[in-house]
Motif scaffolding. Structure first.
Motif, mmCIF file in Angstrom:
data_model
loop_
_atom_site.group_PDB
_atom_site.id
_atom_site.type_symbol
_atom_site.label_atom_id
_atom_site.label_comp_id
_atom_site.label_asym_id
_atom_site.label_seq_id
_atom_site.Cartn_x
_atom_site.Cartn_y
_atom_site.Cartn_z
ATOM 1 N N ARG A 167 3.562 2.065 -5.122
ATOM 2 C CA ARG A 167 3.243 0.830 -4.398
ATOM 3 C C ARG A 167 4.292 -0.258 -4.643
ATOM 4 O O ARG A 167 4.170 -1.355 -4.133
ATOM 5 N N ASP A 227 0.816 -1.208 0.000
ATOM 6 C CA ASP A 227 0.000 0.000 0.000
ATOM 7 C C ASP A 227 0.854 1.265 0.000
ATOM 8 O O ASP A 227 0.514 2.245 -0.654
ATOM 9 N N ASP A 228 1.958 1.265 0.750
ATOM 10 C CA ASP A 228 2.809 2.443 0.869
ATOM 11 C C ASP A 228 4.262 1.998 0.803
ATOM 12 O O ASP A 228 4.900 1.729 1.814
#
Length: 323
Positions: free
Chosen positions: A300, A276-277
């Motif tokens: 990502r 996600d990050d």
């Protein structure tokens, strides 16, 4: 995030400056962490310019490694220079596959980025196989189809910087004076000696002759010639390394999977994960002196190279668990 780490792998000096000193593990490059061990035993003569016979000799031993006729091989001081020189020689409109190397987009002015599935017929196509950073491998039948689809007005330019680990993916044997095919090979990644700055262009003889005119009389250093000649002749090390790298990649896959990451790619020198990050994970690992490769245009994605040993793999395991 600093472009120093999203531009390409490496950057340990910048990492130490930004995150602090420590016992850093560099997992950002995709370079074999088990370099060819004979480099310190190679005798170097720094007082003489490299002889033409020495240049011909390294091209011959490299051609044997690639499975091609030496007449189609030209040594260059790093495959990136070969890419840029051939791009300038060929010119004209081109497509380059995205995602891929930044250099591919700069090889030919006006080259257009496209997905592999959207490749049009005709014209010049630039791609890597295996690809970087996603490790995608295109099988030989699909590569032959891409070559046929170039038509009479285009070239297929194949960057095989990561192909040494599995020679079955290479298009080098298809190079002759007829097909409009050029293959690029890198010494530093598989042999773990990127600082040697050695690469090869495999192409029709007319292209090789034009490239030699551009490179001049002494394209390689004495060190590159001596080290490369000895390493390519070490068939036992090459065979053992081709067996070892998939095992090391499987061990890395196991650690990544344990922490909920799905490894992407078939190139045994690195894996890509999607989170996600990715910036947050990059910085969390960097705080533990582990350098990985993030991407500015893919927030990502994080690419992770092979750890050099069990201790390094354990450090990565612990760092991934300490979330």
């Amino acid at each position: 995030m600093s472009g120093r780490w999203t531009w390409h792998g490496g950057g340990l000096v910048a990492a130490r400056r930004h995150f602090g000193d420590g016992d850093w593990i560099d997992l950002s490059t995709g370079i074999n962490p088990h370099p060819w061990p004979g480099v310190t035993d190679v005798a170097l003569d720094w007082q003489r310019l490299p002889e033409p016979e020495a240049l011909a000799a390294i091209e011959s031993v490299a051609a044997s490694h690639f499975g091609v006729d030496p007449r189609h091989v030209c040594a260059v001081p790093g495959s990136e220079i070969g890419l840029r020189q051939i791009g300038a020689l060929i010119g004209g409109p081109a497509q380059h596959i995205a995602p891929g190397y930044r250099t591919h987009g700069a090889m030919i002015a006006g080259s257009t980025a496209t997905m592999l599935s959207a490749v049009r017929d005709g014209g010049t196509l630039i791609l890597a196989n295996p690809n970087n950073p996603d490790g995608r491998v295109i099988d030989s039948n699909a590569m032959q189809m891409l070559l046929r689809r170039r038509g009479s007005d285009g070239w297929l330019l194949v960057d095989e910087a990561f192909a040494d680990a599995d020679p079955a993916v290479s298009m080098a044997a298809a190079v002759s004076d007829a097909p409009r095919l050029v293959v690029f090979r890198s010494f530093g990644k598989f042999f773990g000696l990127a600082g040697v700055r050695l690469g090869f262009v495999i192409a029709p003889q007319a292209i090789i002759a034009a490239l030699r005119d551009q490179l001049g009389a002494w394209p390689l250093s004495a060190a590159a010639i001596a080290i490369g000649s000895a390493a390519y002749a070490d068939h036992a090390w090459t065979a053992a390394t081709r067996e070892r790298l998939p095992r090391d990649a499987a061990a890395l896959d196991a650690v990544l999977t344990t922490h909920g990451h799905q490894p992407i790619g078939s190139c045994p020198l690195f894996r890509l994960i999607e989170v996600d990050d990715a910036r947050a994970l990059f910085e969390r690992l960097a705080q533990r002196a582990i350098l990985t490769r993030p991407f500015a245009d893919q927030p990502r994605w994080l690419r992770i190279s092979l750890p050099a040993d069990a201790a390094a793999l354990t450090r990565l395991d612990v760092a991934l668990a300490d979330g």
